[in-house]
Motif scaffolding. Structure first.
Motif, PDB file in Angstrom:
ATOM      1  N   SER A 110      -3.602  -4.677  -9.506  1.00 22.86           N
ATOM      2  CA  SER A 110      -4.052  -4.787  -8.148  1.00 22.86           C
ATOM      3  C   SER A 110      -2.884  -4.685  -7.381  1.00 22.86           C
ATOM      4  O   SER A 110      -1.933  -5.218  -7.077  1.00 22.86           O
ATOM      5  CB  SER A 110      -4.514  -6.241  -8.175  1.00 22.86           C
ATOM      6  OG  SER A 110      -3.545  -7.126  -8.287  1.00 22.86           O
ATOM      7  N   VAL A 111      -3.209  -4.111  -5.356  1.00 21.89           N
ATOM      8  CA  VAL A 111      -2.080  -4.298  -4.675  1.00 21.89           C
ATOM      9  C   VAL A 111      -2.798  -4.212  -3.549  1.00 21.89           C
ATOM     10  O   VAL A 111      -4.721  -4.667  -2.801  1.00 21.89           O
ATOM     11  CB  VAL A 111      -1.997  -2.201  -4.326  1.00 21.89           C
ATOM     12  CG1 VAL A 111      -0.871  -2.198  -5.789  1.00 21.89           C
ATOM     13  CG2 VAL A 111      -2.815  -1.938  -3.915  1.00 21.89           C
ATOM     14  N   GLU A 112      -2.831  -4.609  -2.324  1.00 23.40           N
ATOM     15  CA  GLU A 112      -2.338  -5.205  -1.255  1.00 23.40           C
ATOM     16  C   GLU A 112      -3.331  -4.072  -0.550  1.00 23.40           C
ATOM     17  O   GLU A 112      -2.936  -2.753  -0.816  1.00 23.40           O
ATOM     18  CB  GLU A 112      -1.670  -5.694  -0.519  1.00 23.40           C
ATOM     19  CG  GLU A 112      -1.468  -7.278  -0.720  1.00 23.40           C
ATOM     20  CD  GLU A 112      -0.456  -7.721   0.324  1.00 23.40           C
ATOM     21  OE1 GLU A 112       0.173  -8.916   0.508  1.00 23.40           O
ATOM     22  OE2 GLU A 112       0.491  -6.698   1.424  1.00 23.40           O
ATOM     23  N   HIS A 113      -4.172  -4.080   0.035  1.00 23.53           N
ATOM     24  CA  HIS A 113      -5.770  -2.930   0.622  1.00 23.53           C
ATOM     25  C   HIS A 113      -5.106  -2.092   1.302  1.00 23.53           C
ATOM     26  O   HIS A 113      -4.448  -2.730   2.497  1.00 23.53           O
ATOM     27  CB  HIS A 113      -7.372  -3.615   0.662  1.00 23.53           C
ATOM     28  CG  HIS A 113      -8.122  -2.240   0.768  1.00 23.53           C
ATOM     29  ND1 HIS A 113      -7.827  -1.814   2.394  1.00 23.53           N
ATOM     30  CD2 HIS A 113      -9.130  -2.143   0.023  1.00 23.53           C
ATOM     31  CE1 HIS A 113      -9.195  -0.707   1.154  1.00 23.53           C
ATOM     32  NE2 HIS A 113      -9.284  -0.875   0.407  1.00 23.53           N
ATOM     33  N   PRO A 114      -4.846  -0.398   0.966  1.00 21.15           N
ATOM     34  CA  PRO A 114      -4.350  -0.339   2.302  1.00 21.15           C
ATOM     35  C   PRO A 114      -4.451  -0.578   3.924  1.00 21.15           C
ATOM     36  O   PRO A 114      -4.245  -0.672   4.786  1.00 21.15           O
ATOM     37  CB  PRO A 114      -4.616   1.631   2.963  1.00 21.15           C
ATOM     38  CG  PRO A 114      -4.856   1.205   0.411  1.00 21.15           C
ATOM     39  CD  PRO A 114      -5.275   0.308   0.560  1.00 21.15           C
ATOM     40  N   VAL A 115      -5.662  -1.211   3.888  1.00 15.95           N
ATOM     41  CA  VAL A 115      -6.670  -1.660   4.940  1.00 15.95           C
ATOM     42  C   VAL A 115      -5.567  -2.698   5.967  1.00 15.95           C
ATOM     43  O   VAL A 115      -5.477  -3.524   6.935  1.00 15.95           O
ATOM     44  CB  VAL A 115      -8.309  -2.298   5.042  1.00 15.95           C
ATOM     45  CG1 VAL A 115      -8.238  -2.789   6.366  1.00 15.95           C
ATOM     46  CG2 VAL A 115      -9.029  -0.759   5.262  1.00 15.95           C
ATOM     47  N   PHE A 116      -5.046  -3.395   5.279  1.00 15.69           N
ATOM     48  CA  PHE A 116      -4.496  -4.581   4.906  1.00 15.69           C
ATOM     49  C   PHE A 116      -2.812  -4.471   5.276  1.00 15.69           C
ATOM     50  O   PHE A 116      -2.068  -4.773   6.673  1.00 15.69           O
ATOM     51  CB  PHE A 116      -4.312  -5.181   3.670  1.00 15.69           C
ATOM     52  CG  PHE A 116      -3.954  -6.870   4.013  1.00 15.69           C
ATOM     53  CD1 PHE A 116      -4.850  -7.761   4.389  1.00 15.69           C
ATOM     54  CD2 PHE A 116      -2.580  -7.427   3.397  1.00 15.69           C
ATOM     55  CE1 PHE A 116      -4.247  -9.367   4.741  1.00 15.69           C
ATOM     56  CE2 PHE A 116      -2.278  -9.025   3.481  1.00 15.69           C
ATOM     57  CZ  PHE A 116      -2.946  -9.403   4.525  1.00 15.69           C
ATOM     58  N   THR A 117      -2.191  -3.461   4.877  1.00 15.53           N
ATOM     59  CA  THR A 117      -1.012  -3.101   4.615  1.00 15.53           C
ATOM     60  C   THR A 117      -0.369  -1.985   6.096  1.00 15.53           C
ATOM     61  O   THR A 117       0.466  -1.751   6.353  1.00 15.53           O
ATOM     62  CB  THR A 117      -0.919  -2.629   3.910  1.00 15.53           C
ATOM     63  OG1 THR A 117      -0.881  -1.350   3.388  1.00 15.53           O
ATOM     64  CG2 THR A 117      -0.102  -2.927   2.220  1.00 15.53           C
ATOM     65  N   ALA A 118      -1.139  -1.612   6.212  1.00 16.52           N
ATOM     66  CA  ALA A 118      -1.585  -0.521   7.285  1.00 16.52           C
ATOM     67  C   ALA A 118      -0.474  -1.126   8.420  1.00 16.52           C
ATOM     68  O   ALA A 118      -0.166  -0.236   9.120  1.00 16.52           O
ATOM     69  CB  ALA A 118      -2.858  -0.072   8.215  1.00 16.52           C
ATOM     70  N   MET A 119      -0.936  -1.965   9.231  1.00 17.90           N
ATOM     71  CA  MET A 119      -0.070  -2.532  10.463  1.00 17.90           C
ATOM     72  C   MET A 119       0.586  -4.025  10.060  1.00 17.90           C
ATOM     73  O   MET A 119       0.717  -4.751   9.406  1.00 17.90           O
ATOM     74  CB  MET A 119      -1.274  -3.501  11.858  1.00 17.90           C
ATOM     75  CG  MET A 119      -1.928  -2.153  12.531  1.00 17.90           C
ATOM     76  SD  MET A 119      -2.873  -3.023  13.232  1.00 17.90           S
ATOM     77  CE  MET A 119      -1.524  -3.561  14.794  1.00 17.90           C
ATOM     78  N   ALA A 120       1.908  -3.818  10.380  1.00 24.18           N
ATOM     79  CA  ALA A 120       2.965  -4.827  10.114  1.00 24.18           C
ATOM     80  C   ALA A 120       2.470  -5.842   9.745  1.00 24.18           C
ATOM     81  O   ALA A 120       2.774  -6.904   9.698  1.00 24.18           O
ATOM     82  CB  ALA A 120       3.963  -4.448  10.706  1.00 24.18           C
ATOM     83  N   SER A 121       1.626  -6.644  11.394  1.00 26.48           N
ATOM     84  CA  SER A 121       1.338  -7.498  11.810  1.00 26.48           C
ATOM     85  C   SER A 121       0.241  -7.900  10.562  1.00 26.48           C
ATOM     86  O   SER A 121       0.447  -9.687  10.122  1.00 26.48           O
ATOM     87  CB  SER A 121       1.075  -7.773  12.990  1.00 26.48           C
ATOM     88  OG  SER A 121      -0.440  -6.750  12.469  1.00 26.48           O
ATOM     89  N   GLN A 122      -0.464  -7.347   9.677  1.00 26.97           N
ATOM     90  CA  GLN A 122      -1.380  -8.240   8.836  1.00 26.97           C
ATOM     91  C   GLN A 122      -1.783  -9.050   9.146  1.00 26.97           C
ATOM     92  O   GLN A 122      -1.558 -10.307   8.707  1.00 26.97           O
ATOM     93  CB  GLN A 122      -0.399  -7.973   7.534  1.00 26.97           C
ATOM     94  CG  GLN A 122       0.192  -6.932   6.741  1.00 26.97           C
ATOM     95  CD  GLN A 122       0.926  -6.849   5.640  1.00 26.97           C
ATOM     96  OE1 GLN A 122       0.875  -5.738   4.953  1.00 26.97           O
ATOM     97  NE2 GLN A 122       0.684  -7.734   4.575  1.00 26.97           N
ATOM     98  N   ASP A 123      -2.726  -9.238  10.643  1.00 26.86           N
ATOM     99  CA  ASP A 123      -3.164 -10.303  10.760  1.00 26.86           C
ATOM    100  C   ASP A 123      -3.908  -9.997  11.569  1.00 26.86           C
ATOM    101  O   ASP A 123      -4.378  -8.695  11.703  1.00 26.86           O
ATOM    102  CB  ASP A 123      -2.472 -11.057  11.867  1.00 26.86           C
ATOM    103  CG  ASP A 123      -2.827 -12.956  11.694  1.00 26.86           C
ATOM    104  OD1 ASP A 123      -3.828 -13.251  11.313  1.00 26.86           O
ATOM    105  OD2 ASP A 123      -1.972 -13.579  12.834  1.00 26.86           O
TER     106      ASP A 123
END
Lengths: 230, 230
Positions: free
Chosen positions: A129-142
């Motif tokens: 498992s990894v953090e999803h690319p949709v989640f990691t794309a922006m550094a803010s991750q929020d």
């Protein structure tokens, strides 16, 4: 702080993606298992509960490995302090390689795929498992919030700018690496793997009932899980 | 309006994702090819240029098929007016099935996978493109703008709410179906396919140089391409 998170104190059952991860695992009975980024060793101990023959857990954090050893009685679990990028196991050493939420900290995923392919037996399985690319794309991750602090939507940007992301997690600076879905799949296929299953876990009906706030987790994917075979 | 788009008048070379799509195609020489949602028949004619043996293009739009026939001289290309959901070709009829930006208009993708698997020869290849789940999640299918009309980011919401999306395209109401990346992959795997390649195309360096506005296409994925084999 990580040590105070539910998944650190209560183990796998407190990790939202665990049911999906478990569902991807092959039968572990009598298998040799490697856990990349084993942390406190929860997955290693789970593998032994499933009657694995022998489990190796590796992690870069000495502190986590100390805690892992404290929590572990079983002599068939071995912990080693080594970076995921630096593994040098012999060919066909493991039947199953697993990794939970660790590989987005690794810069060279292609190399990991090649190392894992090498140390797996033929037909061996790699589940991670990894953090999803949709989640990691922006550094803010929020989330993107309106003025009343309502979560408006999840913002995406820089999707094709792969590489380093400096983020904050539990009040600490954390370095992660963003990769596209294509890169995850292509690196695995290029290493020789066959794709068994791709999973974007979401909260179950019972979780949603007990924790209404988890409804936000239906709005964007946060984890990406893959099962592949040599 | 669709007839006035560059891809409608100038053909494949004007479609941004075409180089990525073409790269996924197997050698078409002497192959029987089916094109699901063939539109004006650009891909059908391309297949014949590549020395395909015979090409069948299907589409629901009589208007598009009329134009396709006008543009086509080759007797080895046959056009049929039928919905993608309603194909009933015999087992092992085609060596290659392709579909360009049509399957996000189909409600039951699992059924399509089963039909395609059925009508492909053993080891036959299915290559298709769809709008990316990141693009189809929100019905608005647009950037999030600031007050000066700058594109702030791409918003995602309702990712796990699969199904119908009423969107606007070229000033017309359009019905699309949103599916997650997991669903695309799982439906293919469940039908029996092997995943060859997943691609999220992005503009090439030369396109970015000639059309600076295409830089926005590096900010979020818009298309998802898959090559799978029986």
């Amino acid at each position: 702080s990580y040590g105070l998170m539910p998944r650190s104190t209560a183990g796998l059952e407190a990790a939202g993606e665990w049911p999906a991860f478990r569902a991807l695992l092959p039968d572990l009975a009598d298998k040799t298992v490697l856990d990349l980024g084993c942390g406190y060793g929860w997955h290693c101990r789970y593998a032994m509960e499933q009657k694995a023959k022998r489990v190796t857990g590796i992690d870069l954090s000495k502190k986590m490995l100390e805690k892992a050893k404290e929590l572990t009685q079983d002599q068939n679990i071995q912990y080693e302090c080594v970076a995921i990028e630096d593994i040098t196991f012999s060919e066909a050493t493991f039947d199953v390689v697993i990794s939970s939420l660790a590989l987005h900290y690794v810069s060279d995923f292609q190399q990991v795929c090649e190392h894992v392919y090498h140390c797996l037996v033929p037909s061996g399985t790699f589940v991670f498992s990894v953090e999803h690319p949709v989640f990691t794309a922006m550094a803010s991750q929020d989330w993107f919030y309106d003025e009343q602090k309502n979560r408006m939507h999840w913002p995406i940007d820089h999707y094709f700018s792969e590489g380093l992301r400096k983020t904050r997690f539990l009040n600490e600076d954390v370095i992660k690496y963003h990769r596209t879905v294509e890169t995850y799949l292509s690196n695995l296929l290029d290493a020789g793997f066959t794709i068994n299953r791709l999973c974007e876990p979401k909260p179950s009906a019972s979780v949603l009932k007990n924790y209404p706030d988890m409804g936000h987790e239906l709005r964007r994917p946060i984890f990406l899980l893959l099962s592949v075979s040599k």
